[in-house]
Design an enzyme around this catalytic site. Structure first.
Site, PDB file in Angstrom:
ATOM      1  N   LYS A 194      -8.491   7.989  -2.578  1.00 17.86           N
ATOM      2  CA  LYS A 194      -7.444   7.034  -2.232  1.00 17.86           C
ATOM      3  C   LYS A 194      -6.289   7.797  -1.586  1.00 17.86           C
ATOM      4  O   LYS A 194      -5.704   8.694  -2.205  1.00 17.86           O
ATOM      5  CB  LYS A 194      -6.962   6.310  -3.486  1.00 17.86           C
ATOM      6  CG  LYS A 194      -5.808   5.357  -3.217  1.00 17.86           C
ATOM      7  CD  LYS A 194      -5.442   4.563  -4.452  1.00 17.86           C
ATOM      8  CE  LYS A 194      -4.254   3.663  -4.186  1.00 17.86           C
ATOM      9  NZ  LYS A 194      -3.896   2.838  -5.339  1.00 17.86           N
ATOM     10  N   LYS A 248     -10.558   4.390  -0.035  1.00 21.22           N
ATOM     11  CA  LYS A 248      -9.490   3.458   0.312  1.00 21.22           C
ATOM     12  C   LYS A 248      -8.374   4.182   1.052  1.00 21.22           C
ATOM     13  O   LYS A 248      -7.992   5.264   0.600  1.00 21.22           O
ATOM     14  CB  LYS A 248      -8.954   2.848  -0.985  1.00 21.22           C
ATOM     15  CG  LYS A 248      -7.778   1.921  -0.822  1.00 21.22           C
ATOM     16  CD  LYS A 248      -7.252   1.548  -2.174  1.00 21.22           C
ATOM     17  CE  LYS A 248      -5.938   0.815  -1.973  1.00 21.22           C
ATOM     18  NZ  LYS A 248      -5.172   0.707  -3.148  1.00 21.22           N
TER      19      LYS A 248
HETATM   20  C1  PBG Z   1      -2.203   0.095  -7.170  1.00 21.55           C
HETATM   21  C2  PBG Z   1      -2.920  -0.369  -5.949  1.00 21.55           C
HETATM   22  C3  PBG Z   1      -2.473  -0.438  -4.609  1.00 21.55           C
HETATM   23  C4  PBG Z   1      -3.472  -1.070  -3.869  1.00 21.55           C
HETATM   24  C5  PBG Z   1      -4.503  -1.334  -4.761  1.00 21.55           C
HETATM   25  N1  PBG Z   1      -4.153  -0.885  -6.027  1.00 21.55           N
HETATM   26  C6  PBG Z   1      -1.181  -0.063  -4.005  1.00 21.55           C
HETATM   27  C7  PBG Z   1      -0.733   1.333  -4.007  1.00 21.55           C
HETATM   28  O1  PBG Z   1      -1.465   2.265  -4.329  1.00 21.55           O
HETATM   29  O2  PBG Z   1       0.443   1.497  -3.718  1.00 21.55           O
HETATM   30  C8  PBG Z   1      -3.408  -1.407  -2.405  1.00 21.55           C
HETATM   31  C9  PBG Z   1      -4.324  -2.497  -1.952  1.00 21.55           C
HETATM   32  C10 PBG Z   1      -4.004  -3.080  -0.633  1.00 21.55           C
HETATM   33  O3  PBG Z   1      -3.155  -2.595   0.137  1.00 21.55           O
HETATM   34  O4  PBG Z   1      -4.630  -4.097  -0.310  1.00 21.55           O
HETATM   35  N2  PBG Z   1      -1.992   1.427  -7.324  1.00 21.55           N
END
Ligand code: PBG
Length: 324
Positions: A194, A248
């Site tokens: 991520k 992601k």
């Molecule tokens: C929580 C999380 C996030 C997303 C999914 N889980 C945001 C982040 O990491 O700031 C993003 C999902 C999206 O942008 O659709 N940590």
């Protein structure tokens, strides 16, 4: 470490999601769950996606299921009066998120795959994904809280808990806690790879989870890091006992997705995030062009090696039969 390959085979719906050969069966629809009743609030920047209270969510999911969409990912949106420094509300069994899991499972049982987001950021008053001590996002104490959140979701009946926080060691900690609690059929989907991406903007608005200070660069991956780092993270989570590994965002990291899919043995998911969704929605004014673009995007994820695709486009694609 305890690896339980049966978890991904536990229900017909899980098998269909992970091993089915259709595009439709691989889709997961994200939902933003809020407290209250009869709430169906459109989200700025994400046309077609709403924050919903549990009663409205139940109707939406039932309709989606009738159109062949049988997996959901739930994000609990926490009102500011319930946020605190320790993210307590995230593991309160009485929260609306826990009620959503219980009620969805009561109605749909094994026909629906319920995934829940496990992170601190929606429930901390500072908006960070971990506990903050003297300005630092600490790791191991945050993992203890993540374990509590994951266990509470599993006890409510979630099929998969989805660790999106990027703390070190949380997959093995959650797996160990599940073993100790006899939760032998609950899966862990790990956000393994991520990135600290600029594509999460609309989501943070929707989930009310923006950091009050600083950013997520000390835990989420540097966008300049190479394949080695991505493979390291994926392999670690696999060894720690994750049942599904996620990459992601999706579109800017298709190459990483392919690399990860080629480097692991467990199923791989991709998250087509909020900023990617907004780009497509903004770039298309009519439905026919949107259909072509969405199908092209989803096809690219499959080609790059995704078994599971988490996407805000899932509902429209299923209901309008853009994918089968
Ligand atoms: C929580 C999380 C996030 C997303 C999914 N889980 C945001 C982040 O990491 O700031 C993003 C999902 C999206 O942008 O659709 N940590």
């Amino acid at each position: 470490m305890n690896i339980r390959p049966r978890i991904n085979r536990w229900t017909a719906a899980r098998r269909e999601l992970l091993f089915g050969d259709s595009m439709l069966s691989s889709l997961v629809q994200p939902h933003f769950v809020v407290a209250g009743e009869n709430v169906d609030q459109p989200i700025e920047g994400m046309p077609g996606i709403h924050q919903q209270s549990v009663d409205v969510l139940l109707q939406t999911v039932a309709e989606d299921l009738a159109h062949g969409l049988s997996a959901v990912m739930l994000f609990g949106v926490v009102a500011s009066e319930h946020k605190d420094a320790h993210a307590s509300h995230a593991h309160a069994p009485s929260s609306h998120l826990h009620r959503a899991v219980l009620e969805l499972k009561a109605v749909h049982g094994d026909d629906l795959v319920v995934m829940t987001d496990v992170c601190l950021c929606t429930a901390t008053d500072h908006g960070h994904c971990g506990l903050v001590h003297e300005g630092d996002i600490v790791n191991d104490a945050s993992v203890d809280v993540l374990v509590n959140i994951a266990r509470s979701h599993a006890e409510a009946g979630a099929d998969y808990v989805c660790a999106s926080d990027m703390m070190d060691g949380r997959v093995s900690a959650i797996r160990t806690a599940f073993e100790a609690a006899g939760l032998t059929s609950t899966g862990i989907l790990s956000y393994s790879v991520k990135y600290a991406s600029s594509f999460y903007g609309p989501f943070r608005h929707a989930a009310q989870s923006s950091p009050e200070f600083g950013d997520r660069a000390t835990h989420q991956m540097d966008i300049r890091s190479g394949y080695e780092e991505a493979v390291l993270e994926a392999n670690l989570d696999e060894t720690e006992g994750a049942d599904i590994l996620m990459v992601k965002p999706g579109l800017p990291y298709l190459d990483v997705l392919r690399k990860v899919a080629d480097s692991v043995v467990r199923p791989v998911a991709v998250y087509n995030v909020s900023g990617e969704y907004a780009m497509v929605m903004n770039a298309t004014s009519d439905e026919a062009s949107r259909e072509r673009m969405v199908v092209e995007v989803l096809t690219a994820f499959k080609r790059a090696g995704a078994d599971v695709v988490v996407s805000y486009h899932a509902r429209e694609a299923a209901r309008k039969r853009w994918v089968k």
